[in-house]
Design an enzyme around this catalytic site. Sequence first.
Site, PDB file in Angstrom:
ATOM      1  N   SER A 145       0.867  -1.184   0.000  1.00  0.00           N
ATOM      2  CA  SER A 145       0.000   0.000   0.000  1.00  0.00           C
ATOM      3  C   SER A 145       0.899   1.227   0.000  1.00  0.00           C
ATOM      4  CB  SER A 145      -0.857   0.014   1.266  1.00  0.00           C
ATOM      5  OG  SER A 145      -1.470   1.276   1.448  1.00  0.00           O
ATOM      6  N   TYR A 158      -1.151  -1.106  10.268  1.00  0.00           N
ATOM      7  CA  TYR A 158      -1.287  -1.431   8.848  1.00  0.00           C
ATOM      8  C   TYR A 158      -0.070  -0.912   8.093  1.00  0.00           C
ATOM      9  CZ  TYR A 158      -3.551  -1.382   4.172  1.00  0.00           C
ATOM     10  OH  TYR A 158      -3.867  -1.558   2.850  1.00  0.00           O
TER      11      TYR A 158
HETATM   12  P1  NDP Z   1     -11.259  -6.599   0.108  1.00  0.00           P
HETATM   13  O1  NDP Z   1     -11.521  -6.633   1.568  1.00  0.00           O
HETATM   14  O2  NDP Z   1     -12.229  -5.906  -0.782  1.00  0.00           O
HETATM   15  O3  NDP Z   1     -11.051  -8.096  -0.428  1.00  0.00           O
HETATM   16  C1  NDP Z   1     -10.208  -8.944   0.276  1.00  0.00           C
HETATM   17  C2  NDP Z   1     -10.244 -10.340  -0.313  1.00  0.00           C
HETATM   18  O4  NDP Z   1      -9.367 -11.156   0.470  1.00  0.00           O
HETATM   19  C3  NDP Z   1     -11.603 -11.018  -0.227  1.00  0.00           C
HETATM   20  O5  NDP Z   1     -11.701 -11.962  -1.257  1.00  0.00           O
HETATM   21  C4  NDP Z   1     -11.553 -11.683   1.145  1.00  0.00           C
HETATM   22  O6  NDP Z   1     -12.479 -12.754   1.256  1.00  0.00           O
HETATM   23  C5  NDP Z   1     -10.110 -12.162   1.170  1.00  0.00           C
HETATM   24  N1  NDP Z   1      -9.553 -12.259   2.522  1.00  0.00           N
HETATM   25  C6  NDP Z   1      -9.520 -11.305   3.479  1.00  0.00           C
HETATM   26  N2  NDP Z   1      -8.946 -11.774   4.587  1.00  0.00           N
HETATM   27  C7  NDP Z   1      -8.607 -13.058   4.340  1.00  0.00           C
HETATM   28  C8  NDP Z   1      -7.991 -14.076   5.093  1.00  0.00           C
HETATM   29  N3  NDP Z   1      -7.603 -13.878   6.378  1.00  0.00           N
HETATM   30  N4  NDP Z   1      -7.787 -15.289   4.517  1.00  0.00           N
HETATM   31  C9  NDP Z   1      -8.182 -15.511   3.244  1.00  0.00           C
HETATM   32  N5  NDP Z   1      -8.785 -14.593   2.476  1.00  0.00           N
HETATM   33  C10 NDP Z   1      -8.991 -13.373   3.017  1.00  0.00           C
HETATM   34  O7  NDP Z   1      -9.798  -5.963  -0.010  1.00  0.00           O
HETATM   35  P2  NDP Z   1      -9.050  -5.167  -1.197  1.00  0.00           P
HETATM   36  O8  NDP Z   1      -9.275  -5.844  -2.483  1.00  0.00           O
HETATM   37  O9  NDP Z   1      -9.327  -3.731  -1.062  1.00  0.00           O
HETATM   38  O10 NDP Z   1      -7.539  -5.372  -0.711  1.00  0.00           O
HETATM   39  C11 NDP Z   1      -6.641  -6.307  -1.269  1.00  0.00           C
HETATM   40  C12 NDP Z   1      -5.234  -5.904  -0.871  1.00  0.00           C
HETATM   41  O11 NDP Z   1      -4.972  -4.587  -1.357  1.00  0.00           O
HETATM   42  C13 NDP Z   1      -4.991  -5.846   0.643  1.00  0.00           C
HETATM   43  O12 NDP Z   1      -3.703  -6.343   0.939  1.00  0.00           O
HETATM   44  C14 NDP Z   1      -5.072  -4.356   0.953  1.00  0.00           C
HETATM   45  O13 NDP Z   1      -4.314  -4.003   2.094  1.00  0.00           O
HETATM   46  C15 NDP Z   1      -4.472  -3.782  -0.313  1.00  0.00           C
HETATM   47  N6  NDP Z   1      -4.813  -2.373  -0.536  1.00  0.00           N
HETATM   48  C16 NDP Z   1      -6.097  -1.983  -0.779  1.00  0.00           C
HETATM   49  C17 NDP Z   1      -6.391  -0.647  -0.983  1.00  0.00           C
HETATM   50  C18 NDP Z   1      -7.780  -0.141  -1.246  1.00  0.00           C
HETATM   51  O14 NDP Z   1      -7.987   1.080  -1.265  1.00  0.00           O
HETATM   52  N7  NDP Z   1      -8.763  -0.994  -1.478  1.00  0.00           N
HETATM   53  C19 NDP Z   1      -5.328   0.374  -0.956  1.00  0.00           C
HETATM   54  C20 NDP Z   1      -4.005  -0.146  -0.695  1.00  0.00           C
HETATM   55  C21 NDP Z   1      -3.785  -1.470  -0.504  1.00  0.00           C
HETATM   56  P3  NDP Z   1     -13.042 -13.223   2.726  1.00  0.00           P
HETATM   57  O15 NDP Z   1     -13.302 -11.973   3.514  1.00  0.00           O
HETATM   58  O16 NDP Z   1     -14.273 -14.014   2.417  1.00  0.00           O
HETATM   59  O17 NDP Z   1     -11.973 -14.068   3.333  1.00  0.00           O
END
Ligand code: NDP
Length: 256
Positions: A145, A158
Amino acid sequence: RGRWSLNGMTALVTGGTRGIGHAIVEELCGLGSIVHTCSRNESELNDRLQEWKLKGFQVTGSVCDASSSTDREKLIETVSSLFNSKLNILVNNVGTNIRKPTVEYSSQEFSTLIATNLESTYHLCQLAHPLLKVSGMGSIVFISSVAGVVAISSGTVYAASKGAINQITKNLACEWAKDNIRSNCVAPWYIKTSLVEKLLDDKEFVERVVTRTPLRRVGEPKEVSALVAFLCLPASSYITGQIISVDGGMTVNGFY
Ligand code: NDP
């Protein structure tokens, strides 16, 4: 296999049912890769797998909590048996956040964030290393990020987890170059996903974000997945150890 194709390659993308991970699964499949993904919610995972099948994408999935060590071991065992002990691409996408002032974090919250964002990523690299090596052409892409690059009001735990991932990117690039494994990192600014849905519903907050962003908008998951795919392609074969922001120019915006 062409420079702009992932035909015949295998990939593991963690957290592929929503947001950035979902876009990455589709981007890699569109370029010809076979993909395995995981998430914690079984019914949502099955819905996605069904949709991908209809689109003609070759995707399989496991229910796995990436913050659990035993779940991670099972996940890599599954990937190993599906892909004949070989893996070309590992995308460490799972990550979560708890936003609050530094003095307000409990030790439990600290542990949860570090386990989910950092320890899971590190351990999956360890477990996947033999598979990436045997493939002869490996690529790891981390999703960190801009919070790990500059100070933003995202919460300090974070930010620390993402800053650590940025450094792991550089270390693995050097340590595993001899195994023909590249290691790069994508650092997004605000992207429209379920993780930040509530924040982006707040018009005043979005206005503050946009004011700091030269391109004057937040990003879409596809704008992140395009770079991830590039970093996995043979076309990027001389790029390793890099942290690239997908941020509409936010991190280079001084006083303009
Ligand atoms: P979302 O929360 O929208 O999606 C996360 C995905 O990961 C879902 O499919 C969720 O499914 C899965 N997930 C979450 N926790 C776990 C876990 N413990 N084990 C297995 N699967 C998991 O997140 P984003 O797409 O926004 O984020 C993706 C990455 O991008 C992250 O690392 C985030 O920090 C990073 N990021 C995002 C930003 C943003 O603005 N959106 C900005 C900067 C970085 P489920 O909950 O069913 O497990």
